[in-house]
Design a protein around this motif. Sequence first.
Motif, PDB file in Angstrom:
ATOM      1  N   VAL A 147      40.129  66.415  42.707  1.00 16.55           N
ATOM      2  CA  VAL A 147      40.879  65.229  43.123  1.00 16.55           C
ATOM      3  C   VAL A 147      40.580  64.076  42.161  1.00 16.55           C
ATOM      4  N   LEU A 148      41.631  63.379  41.752  1.00 16.37           N
ATOM      5  CA  LEU A 148      41.488  62.203  40.889  1.00 16.37           C
ATOM      6  C   LEU A 148      41.638  60.934  41.727  1.00 16.37           C
ATOM      7  N   TYR A 149      40.928  59.893  41.315  1.00 12.92           N
ATOM      8  CA  TYR A 149      40.933  58.637  42.073  1.00 12.92           C
ATOM      9  C   TYR A 149      41.281  57.460  41.153  1.00 12.92           C
ATOM     10  N   HIS A 150      41.860  56.440  41.755  1.00 12.07           N
ATOM     11  CA  HIS A 150      42.178  55.223  40.987  1.00 12.07           C
ATOM     12  C   HIS A 150      40.879  54.577  40.460  1.00 12.07           C
ATOM     13  N   PRO A 151      40.786  54.342  39.157  1.00 14.15           N
ATOM     14  CA  PRO A 151      39.620  53.632  38.621  1.00 14.15           C
ATOM     15  C   PRO A 151      39.802  52.121  38.822  1.00 14.15           C
ATOM     16  N   THR A 152      39.604  51.697  40.050  1.00 17.32           N
ATOM     17  CA  THR A 152      39.894  50.297  40.362  1.00 17.32           C
ATOM     18  C   THR A 152      39.009  49.329  39.567  1.00 17.32           C
ATOM     19  N   PHE A 153      37.806  49.742  39.235  1.00 24.18           N
ATOM     20  CA  PHE A 153      36.953  48.858  38.426  1.00 24.18           C
ATOM     21  C   PHE A 153      37.542  48.678  37.028  1.00 24.18           C
ATOM     22  N   LEU A 154      38.241  49.713  36.507  1.00 27.02           N
ATOM     23  CA  LEU A 154      38.905  49.589  35.210  1.00 27.02           C
ATOM     24  C   LEU A 154      40.086  48.628  35.315  1.00 27.02           C
ATOM     25  N   TYR A 155      40.815  48.721  36.403  1.00 25.26           N
ATOM     26  CA  TYR A 155      41.924  47.794  36.600  1.00 25.26           C
ATOM     27  C   TYR A 155      41.416  46.343  36.608  1.00 25.26           C
ATOM     28  N   GLU A 156      40.348  46.126  37.352  1.00 21.36           N
ATOM     29  CA  GLU A 156      39.828  44.763  37.434  1.00 21.36           C
ATOM     30  C   GLU A 156      39.250  44.300  36.101  1.00 21.36           C
ATOM     31  N   SER A 157      38.639  45.211  35.358  1.00 17.85           N
ATOM     32  CA  SER A 157      38.092  44.845  34.054  1.00 17.85           C
ATOM     33  C   SER A 157      39.204  44.398  33.108  1.00 17.85           C
ATOM     34  N   LEU A 158      40.282  45.147  33.065  1.00 12.79           N
ATOM     35  CA  LEU A 158      41.414  44.771  32.207  1.00 12.79           C
ATOM     36  C   LEU A 158      42.053  43.472  32.684  1.00 12.79           C
ATOM     37  N   TRP A 159      42.143  43.300  33.998  1.00 14.06           N
ATOM     38  CA  TRP A 159      42.703  42.064  34.546  1.00 14.06           C
ATOM     39  C   TRP A 159      41.852  40.856  34.138  1.00 14.06           C
ATOM     40  N   ASP A 160      40.546  41.008  34.197  1.00 12.00           N
ATOM     41  CA  ASP A 160      39.649  39.905  33.857  1.00 12.00           C
ATOM     42  C   ASP A 160      39.718  39.557  32.363  1.00 12.00           C
ATOM     43  N   VAL A 161      39.841  40.567  31.502  1.00 16.22           N
ATOM     44  CA  VAL A 161      39.984  40.299  30.066  1.00 16.22           C
ATOM     45  C   VAL A 161      41.253  39.497  29.803  1.00 16.22           C
ATOM     46  N   ALA A 162      42.348  39.929  30.409  1.00 17.17           N
ATOM     47  CA  ALA A 162      43.613  39.206  30.242  1.00 17.17           C
ATOM     48  C   ALA A 162      43.499  37.788  30.798  1.00 17.17           C
ATOM     49  N   LEU A 163      42.839  37.642  31.935  1.00 17.78           N
ATOM     50  CA  LEU A 163      42.668  36.322  32.540  1.00 17.78           C
ATOM     51  C   LEU A 163      41.855  35.406  31.633  1.00 17.78           C
ATOM     52  N   GLY A 164      40.819  35.946  30.992  1.00 16.25           N
ATOM     53  CA  GLY A 164      40.004  35.136  30.095  1.00 16.25           C
ATOM     54  C   GLY A 164      40.812  34.566  28.947  1.00 16.25           C
ATOM     55  N   PHE A 165      41.664  35.375  28.348  1.00 20.90           N
ATOM     56  CA  PHE A 165      42.492  34.891  27.239  1.00 20.90           C
ATOM     57  C   PHE A 165      43.547  33.898  27.731  1.00 20.90           C
ATOM     58  N   VAL A 166      44.089  34.134  28.917  1.00 20.98           N
ATOM     59  CA  VAL A 166      45.053  33.185  29.485  1.00 20.98           C
ATOM     60  C   VAL A 166      44.396  31.824  29.709  1.00 20.98           C
ATOM     61  N   LEU A 167      43.170  31.811  30.190  1.00 24.12           N
ATOM     62  CA  LEU A 167      42.463  30.552  30.436  1.00 24.12           C
ATOM     63  C   LEU A 167      42.209  29.802  29.131  1.00 24.12           C
ATOM     64  N   ILE A 168      41.836  30.521  28.081  1.00 25.20           N
ATOM     65  CA  ILE A 168      41.611  29.865  26.789  1.00 25.20           C
ATOM     66  C   ILE A 168      42.906  29.246  26.285  1.00 25.20           C
ATOM     67  N   PHE A 169      44.007  29.985  26.378  1.00 23.76           N
ATOM     68  CA  PHE A 169      45.294  29.461  25.926  1.00 23.76           C
ATOM     69  C   PHE A 169      45.743  28.268  26.773  1.00 23.76           C
ATOM     70  N   ALA A 170      45.631  28.393  28.090  1.00 23.14           N
ATOM     71  CA  ALA A 170      46.069  27.308  28.977  1.00 23.14           C
ATOM     72  C   ALA A 170      45.238  26.057  28.772  1.00 23.14           C
ATOM     73  N   GLY A 171      43.940  26.218  28.553  1.00 25.93           N
ATOM     74  CA  GLY A 171      43.096  25.055  28.335  1.00 25.93           C
ATOM     75  C   GLY A 171      43.460  24.292  27.080  1.00 25.93           C
ATOM     76  N   ARG A 172      43.852  25.011  26.023  1.00 24.15           N
ATOM     77  CA  ARG A 172      44.251  24.350  24.778  1.00 24.15           C
ATOM     78  C   ARG A 172      45.663  23.786  24.858  1.00 24.15           C
ATOM     79  N   ARG A 173      46.535  24.530  25.497  1.00 23.43           N
ATOM     80  CA  ARG A 173      47.954  24.135  25.520  1.00 23.43           C
ATOM     81  C   ARG A 173      48.214  22.983  26.471  1.00 23.43           C
ATOM     82  N   PHE A 174      47.553  22.956  27.623  1.00 18.18           N
ATOM     83  CA  PHE A 174      47.856  21.960  28.644  1.00 18.18           C
ATOM     84  C   PHE A 174      46.712  20.980  28.903  1.00 18.18           C
TER      85      PHE A 174
END
Length: 369
Positions: A147-174
Motif C-alpha cells: 500500500v502506498l500513502y500520501h507523503p504529506t510531509f513532502l507536500y508541506e515541505s514544498l509548500w513551505d519552500v514556495a511560501l518562503g520565496f513568495v514572502l521574500i518577493f512580497a516584502g520587496r515588492r510591497f
Amino acid sequence: MLGVIVAVWLSERRWQARGGQKGTIVDIAVPAVIFGLIGGRLYHVITDWQTYFGSRAIKEPIQALFIWEGGLGIWGAISLGALGVWFAVRKRGISMSAVADTVAPGIAFAQAIGRWGNWFNQELYGSPTTLPWGLEIDVDHGGEPGVLYHPTFLYESLWDVALGFVLIFAGRRFALHHGRLFALYVAGYTLGRFWIEGLRIDPVGGVDHAVTFLGLRINQWTSIVLFVAALAYFWLTRNRDSVEIVAPAGPADPAHPADQADADSEDAQDRAEESTSTDDGEDASSPRPADPSSLDDEAADDGASAPATEKTTDAEVADDGAPADGKAPDAEVTDAEVTDAPAPADDVTPAEGVGASDAEVVTKEKNSR
C-alpha cells in the motif's frame, strides 16, 4: 537544527540589509530556539496526552520529555518562540514587528527542512493513494504491505519552500512592515496546512484514531483560527506607517535600556571633567589667583599694617636691607596671598614702610627662587 541554521543565516542577512546591527538575529535566536523547543513539545504533549497518560497510553509518562523520539508542534514552537524573541528585542530596544517581518521567510524555509524528519521517522503520512509518488511505510510504523500513502510531509515541505520565496518577493515588492509580512506568512502557512492536514491519518489527540470536532482534526481548527486572525491583523494595520526601530540610538549597554546610554555617558563625562579640574589644584567655583609679582607690588605700595605671619632668617633680613637684629618686621599680606597663593616658608613679605626699590628686590628674589 539544520532548519534553524538556515533560518538564522537568512534572517541575519535580511536584518543587516534593513539597517540592523550585525549579530542581532544570532543573539535573538538563542532564546527563540530554547523557548520554541519547549513550546513545541508542550503543544504535542497537550494535544496527544493520551499517548503518555491514561489507561490506554502506549508510552511511559517520562517519554514525554524525549524530544528525540519525535513530537514537536509547530503552533507551540512559534508561540513560545515568539515570547523568547520578545524578551530579547525588548532588552535591545528594537521593534518586535520589524524582527518578525525579517525572520518570516526564514521560518518557512526552516519548516520545509524540518519536515524531512518525518520521512526518516516514517510518520505523519497521509491516506492510501495510487499516485506514482506514493510512499511505502513499514509495518512497524503502521503501514500495510503493498500500500502506498500520501507523503504529506513532502507536500508541506514544498509548500513551505514556495511560501518562503513568495514572502521574500512580497516584502520587496510591497514593502510590508509592522508585522504585515509575518501575518502573510501565518495566513499562507495555515492555508496550506489546512488541506494537507485533511490528508493525514495519524492519530493526533488519540492512541488509535485522531480526535476530531465537527468532522475536522485539531490542527485544522487551529489553522482556521490563526488564518482568520492573520487576515484581521493584516487589514487592521494597513495604514500603520510609524517608524520601526531597527538599531538602538546609543551603544548597547545591558545595565540599562538603550535609550539611557547617551545620558549616562554625558553625566560620566561631566564628572570626569570636574574631577580633573580639582586634581589640578584649582577650585572650579573660585577665580584663578592673580600673578604673584603683582601681589608683591600691591603689598609694597599699601601703607596698611598687618601682623607678621612668617619668620625670616638673619641672612634673609640682611639681604633685604632690613635691620639685622634677628627679628623680622611686620609684613603686610593680602587676602589673595593668604587664601589662594600661600608663600613658601623661606619667602619674605615686604614690611611696612619698605620702599618700592626694596619691594623690587624682594620680588626678583622670589621670582628667582
